[in-house]
Scaffold this motif. Sequence first.
Motif, PDB file in Angstrom:
ATOM      1  N   ILE A  49      46.667  30.421  40.476  1.00 55.10           N
ATOM      2  CA  ILE A  49      45.686  29.340  40.464  1.00 55.10           C
ATOM      3  C   ILE A  49      44.324  29.974  40.205  1.00 55.10           C
ATOM      4  CG2 ILE A  49      46.993  27.847  42.049  1.00 55.10           C
ATOM      5  CD1 ILE A  49      45.048  28.784  44.282  1.00 55.10           C
ATOM      6  N   VAL A  50      43.401  29.181  39.679  1.00 57.59           N
ATOM      7  CA  VAL A  50      42.047  29.699  39.485  1.00 57.59           C
ATOM      8  C   VAL A  50      41.497  30.106  40.851  1.00 57.59           C
ATOM      9  CG1 VAL A  50      39.704  29.127  38.755  1.00 57.59           C
ATOM     10  CG2 VAL A  50      41.651  28.364  37.390  1.00 57.59           C
ATOM     11  N   GLY A  51      41.038  31.342  40.940  1.00 55.81           N
ATOM     12  CA  GLY A  51      40.573  31.899  42.205  1.00 55.81           C
ATOM     13  C   GLY A  51      41.654  32.666  42.944  1.00 55.81           C
ATOM     14  N   GLY A  52      42.902  32.472  42.540  1.00 58.56           N
ATOM     15  CA  GLY A  52      44.012  33.223  43.118  1.00 58.56           C
ATOM     16  C   GLY A  52      44.074  34.608  42.495  1.00 58.56           C
ATOM     17  N   GLY A  53      44.883  35.450  43.053  1.00 58.58           N
ATOM     18  CA  GLY A  53      44.935  36.822  42.574  1.00 58.58           C
ATOM     19  C   GLY A  53      46.313  37.262  42.161  1.00 58.58           C
ATOM     20  N   PHE A  54      46.363  38.486  41.680  1.00 59.39           N
ATOM     21  CA  PHE A  54      47.632  39.115  41.342  1.00 59.39           C
ATOM     22  C   PHE A  54      47.574  40.577  41.757  1.00 59.39           C
ATOM     23  CE2 PHE A  54      45.025  39.738  37.579  1.00 59.39           C
ATOM     24  CZ  PHE A  54      45.219  41.072  37.279  1.00 59.39           C
ATOM     25  N   GLU A  55      48.757  41.139  41.941  1.00 61.93           N
ATOM     26  CA  GLU A  55      48.896  42.564  42.227  1.00 61.93           C
ATOM     27  C   GLU A  55      50.057  43.081  41.396  1.00 61.93           C
ATOM     28  OE1 GLU A  55      50.010  45.627  45.878  1.00 61.93           O
ATOM     29  OE2 GLU A  55      50.074  43.466  46.232  1.00 61.93           O
ATOM     30  N   ILE A  56      49.826  44.160  40.679  1.00 63.67           N
ATOM     31  CA  ILE A  56      50.858  44.794  39.869  1.00 63.67           C
ATOM     32  C   ILE A  56      50.787  46.294  40.152  1.00 63.67           C
ATOM     33  CG2 ILE A  56      51.616  45.317  37.522  1.00 63.67           C
ATOM     34  CD1 ILE A  56      50.133  42.664  36.720  1.00 63.67           C
ATOM     35  N   VAL A  57      51.918  46.871  40.501  1.00 69.18           N
ATOM     36  CA  VAL A  57      51.983  48.315  40.686  1.00 69.18           C
ATOM     37  C   VAL A  57      52.917  48.856  39.611  1.00 69.18           C
ATOM     38  CG1 VAL A  57      52.610  50.227  42.206  1.00 69.18           C
ATOM     39  CG2 VAL A  57      51.551  48.158  43.162  1.00 69.18           C
ATOM     40  N   HIS A  67      47.190  47.911  40.207  1.00 65.15           N
ATOM     41  CA  HIS A  67      46.232  47.055  39.499  1.00 65.15           C
ATOM     42  C   HIS A  67      46.179  45.722  40.229  1.00 65.15           C
ATOM     43  CE1 HIS A  67      47.566  49.926  36.433  1.00 65.15           C
ATOM     44  NE2 HIS A  67      46.397  49.725  35.860  1.00 65.15           N
ATOM     45  N   HIS A  68      45.031  45.101  40.200  1.00 64.66           N
ATOM     46  CA  HIS A  68      44.905  43.769  40.788  1.00 64.66           C
ATOM     47  C   HIS A  68      43.758  43.035  40.114  1.00 64.66           C
ATOM     48  CE1 HIS A  68      41.895  46.017  43.096  1.00 64.66           C
ATOM     49  NE2 HIS A  68      41.300  44.860  43.283  1.00 64.66           N
ATOM     50  N   GLY A  69      43.687  41.754  40.361  1.00 65.68           N
ATOM     51  CA  GLY A  69      42.606  40.968  39.789  1.00 65.68           C
ATOM     52  C   GLY A  69      42.659  39.541  40.289  1.00 65.68           C
ATOM     53  N   THR A  70      41.734  38.743  39.756  1.00 66.17           N
ATOM     54  CA  THR A  70      41.593  37.346  40.140  1.00 66.17           C
ATOM     55  C   THR A  70      41.609  36.492  38.884  1.00 66.17           C
ATOM     56  OG1 THR A  70      40.252  37.982  42.047  1.00 66.17           O
ATOM     57  CG2 THR A  70      40.088  35.687  41.325  1.00 66.17           C
ATOM     58  N   TYR A  71      42.346  35.391  38.945  1.00 70.66           N
ATOM     59  CA  TYR A  71      42.383  34.463  37.820  1.00 70.66           C
ATOM     60  C   TYR A  71      41.080  33.675  37.765  1.00 70.66           C
ATOM     61  CZ  TYR A  71      47.349  35.513  37.816  1.00 70.66           C
ATOM     62  OH  TYR A  71      48.564  36.157  37.770  1.00 70.66           O
ATOM     63  N   LYS A  72      40.385  33.781  36.631  1.00 71.38           N
ATOM     64  CA  LYS A  72      39.116  33.078  36.444  1.00 71.38           C
ATOM     65  C   LYS A  72      39.297  31.780  35.664  1.00 71.38           C
ATOM     66  CE  LYS A  72      35.487  35.679  35.702  1.00 71.38           C
ATOM     67  NZ  LYS A  72      34.573  36.664  35.081  1.00 71.38           N
ATOM     68  N   GLU A  73      40.297  31.740  34.790  1.00 73.41           N
ATOM     69  CA  GLU A  73      40.574  30.544  33.997  1.00 73.41           C
ATOM     70  C   GLU A  73      42.066  30.514  33.672  1.00 73.41           C
ATOM     71  OE1 GLU A  73      39.653  28.756  29.555  1.00 73.41           O
ATOM     72  OE2 GLU A  73      38.206  30.171  30.419  1.00 73.41           O
TER      73      GLU A  73
END
Length: 147
Positions: A49-57, A67-73
């Motif tokens: 979701i927008v504002g949600g995140g992800f984590e990938i190893v 690696h990680h980040g936040t969904y902006k769009e």
Amino acid sequence: MTDLTLTIERTINAPQKAVFNAWLDPAMLARFMMPGPDMSVPVAKTDAIVGGGFEIVMHAGGNDIPHHGTYKEISPHDRLVFTWFGPSPAEDSTVTLTFEAVEGGTHVILRHDRFIDEQRRDDHKNGWTGILASLENALTQRAAQNA
């Protein structure tokens, strides 16, 4: 910090919806987020979701590369924008993916903004190129399994 950017384009032989959705599906991320041979992805988590995140190893040569980040769009099935934090991009590194249905599949444009130096940008260009190739392979395998 510099404003170094890279752009990679690839047409993937799969429907636009499938290509887009693969980027938000942890099971698919685990199958394609491998920029090189002899790699695996032991961890892939998303809160898509927008504002949600992800984590990938990513795992390579006995090392975990988180690696990680936040969904902006998230604009189904046309555009996806997220921050990208890992071992080497700049603090506010952003990846923008656009998806366009074309004859023969989906044209993907990946733009990654903000690198500390040219070497890191070039390393990521090779990595993203490998990931897009892995994405096409994973989608092809999934389609064959579902046929």
